[in-house]
Scaffold this active site. Sequence first.
Site, PDB file in Angstrom:
ATOM      1  N   GLU A 270       0.837  -1.204   0.000  1.00 16.66           N
ATOM      2  CA  GLU A 270       0.000   0.000   0.000  1.00 16.66           C
ATOM      3  C   GLU A 270       0.871   1.252   0.000  1.00 16.66           C
ATOM      4  OE1 GLU A 270      -3.304   0.103  -0.373  1.00 16.66           O
ATOM      5  OE2 GLU A 270      -3.155  -2.084  -0.613  1.00 16.66           O
ATOM      6  N   TRP A 273       1.988   1.682  -3.519  1.00 20.16           N
ATOM      7  CA  TRP A 273       0.920   2.289  -4.335  1.00 20.16           C
ATOM      8  C   TRP A 273       0.988   3.815  -4.214  1.00 20.16           C
ATOM      9  CZ3 TRP A 273      -2.235   1.135  -8.153  1.00 20.16           C
ATOM     10  CH2 TRP A 273      -2.632  -0.192  -8.369  1.00 20.16           C
ATOM     11  N   TRP A 302     -20.707  11.576 -19.906  1.00 16.85           N
ATOM     12  CA  TRP A 302     -21.393  11.136 -18.696  1.00 16.85           C
ATOM     13  C   TRP A 302     -22.750  11.816 -18.606  1.00 16.85           C
ATOM     14  CZ3 TRP A 302     -19.229   7.077 -16.654  1.00 16.85           C
ATOM     15  CH2 TRP A 302     -17.852   6.876 -16.803  1.00 16.85           C
ATOM     16  N   ASN A 337     -10.405   3.078   3.030  1.00 15.99           N
ATOM     17  CA  ASN A 337      -9.979   2.940   1.642  1.00 15.99           C
ATOM     18  C   ASN A 337     -10.913   2.050   0.825  1.00 15.99           C
ATOM     19  OD1 ASN A 337      -7.937   3.446  -0.475  1.00 15.99           O
ATOM     20  ND2 ASN A 337      -7.669   1.229  -0.364  1.00 15.99           N
ATOM     21  N   TRP A 355     -16.469  11.325 -13.109  1.00 17.83           N
ATOM     22  CA  TRP A 355     -15.591  11.038 -11.980  1.00 17.83           C
ATOM     23  C   TRP A 355     -14.912  12.272 -11.429  1.00 17.83           C
ATOM     24  CZ3 TRP A 355     -10.378  12.150 -12.545  1.00 17.83           C
ATOM     25  CH2 TRP A 355      -9.907  12.317 -13.857  1.00 17.83           C
ATOM     26  N   TRP A 378      -9.403   7.714  -7.947  1.00 19.72           N
ATOM     27  CA  TRP A 378     -10.611   7.984  -8.731  1.00 19.72           C
ATOM     28  C   TRP A 378     -10.481   7.450 -10.148  1.00 19.72           C
ATOM     29  CZ3 TRP A 378     -15.512   9.231  -7.974  1.00 19.72           C
ATOM     30  CH2 TRP A 378     -15.875   9.611  -6.687  1.00 19.72           C
TER      31      TRP A 378
END
Length: 465
Positions: A270, A273, A302, A337, A355, A378
Amino acid sequence: MKRYTTVLVWLRRDLRLHDHAALHAACLQAERVIPVFVFDTNILRGLPADDRRVTFIYSSLQDLQRELLAQGSSLLVGHGKPEVCLPQLARQWQAEAVFCNRDHEPAAVWRDHRVAGQLRAIGCKLLDFRDQVIFERDDVLTGQGTPFRVFTPYSRAWLTRLAGEPPESLPVNRSSLARLLPQPLPALSSLGFRMATLPDGVSPGSTGGQLAWRNFQARLAGYATERDFPARHATSGLSVHLRFGTVSIRELVRHAWLQPDDGAQKWLLELIWREFYQQLLWHHPEFAEGRAFRPETENIRWPNPPGHFEAWTEGRTGYPLVDAAMRELRDSGTMHNRLRMITASFLVKDLHVDWRQGEAWFARHLLDFDLAANNGGWQWSASTGCDAQPWFRIFNPVSQSERYDPDGDYIRRHVSELAQYHGKDIHSPWLRGGVPGYPAPLVDHARSRATTLDLFRKVSGGAAS
């Protein structure tokens, strides 16, 4: 013999006095080291008066000031544009250089460029150092010398480099801190803000960071199996401390790397990341301007149905786990998370809202907001990013709820209308005729999923599987 008589150390995302790259270097090179912090009006402009992040920063500075006063030193605090404040402070204290730790966000890079130019005009240097990540910018590249686009090979290369270059602590020789009379911090009200309530369990400053770190070490072994369940106290609680540098990433990585258990190794991934997203933003600064990594997804139109975004932000979509997470975010500035992925997927792929609106909402409300991690998360959830969730895999909000909050403990904590519900009924209360005061589902997941697949097919040319 030291190179400088007096230097400033400009604190930004590194509000601590230990294991600190810029302070370490400054204390080696200068006779007198003066820590400074600038409340940057370019950043503060437009924030609400009760912004929790400003409260966290201010309280962390108070903690840092107490530590400096105990050393016979003091923090200097400015308020304004850094390119104006720092040259003024450098002149006032006859500083020959300003040391700082690098910040990789596009706006920060441009800010530092401006500051360096203004300092240079008065004969002062700006020297920067790697501190907020283990490896930055171009440190970890493919064999062809290009940035990684997929996390797994990046993590392998990152770990290989770590093995050959283990992170060492960077001690601060506090005897080099300038002996100063106490310099008072400005009142928070004079900056246009007031103290906000921080979430339960969040203590600011290096003192709070060390407390959170010690507490997490006792839970670290169970991290791999417990981390996805928001009702359990299983995650580190360190994200805000990493964001503002009240803990050292070197200390955390070194500890995790040396532990053989699955929990420590999962948590280390993590942390990798986090660095993956940092290097992505460095190589793609256009992400900060709302651009998608996958250009074909820019062609998605969208629908943004009226009222859908508002219902999502207010936690009244009719899907209990989504609503619980959104209400917790509104009330505390925190979100687990796993729930960030679920709520993001729901906004984009069930409610069909762009988004970027969700990204901006999280940026406004998250106490631990970090541009690189927020954008990366996102874009992963929206299937527009680098190494993203495949567009044909769409979270089912009910099955996610049943899996990760099986007893409904988290939902009951944040959705008062469902406080009397137990068992499977709490995940889909509409199947039992609904609950007075709690909304029916805003959308049907199966139909929304079909619409999402059509939106992506039109731009990808692929078939869902």
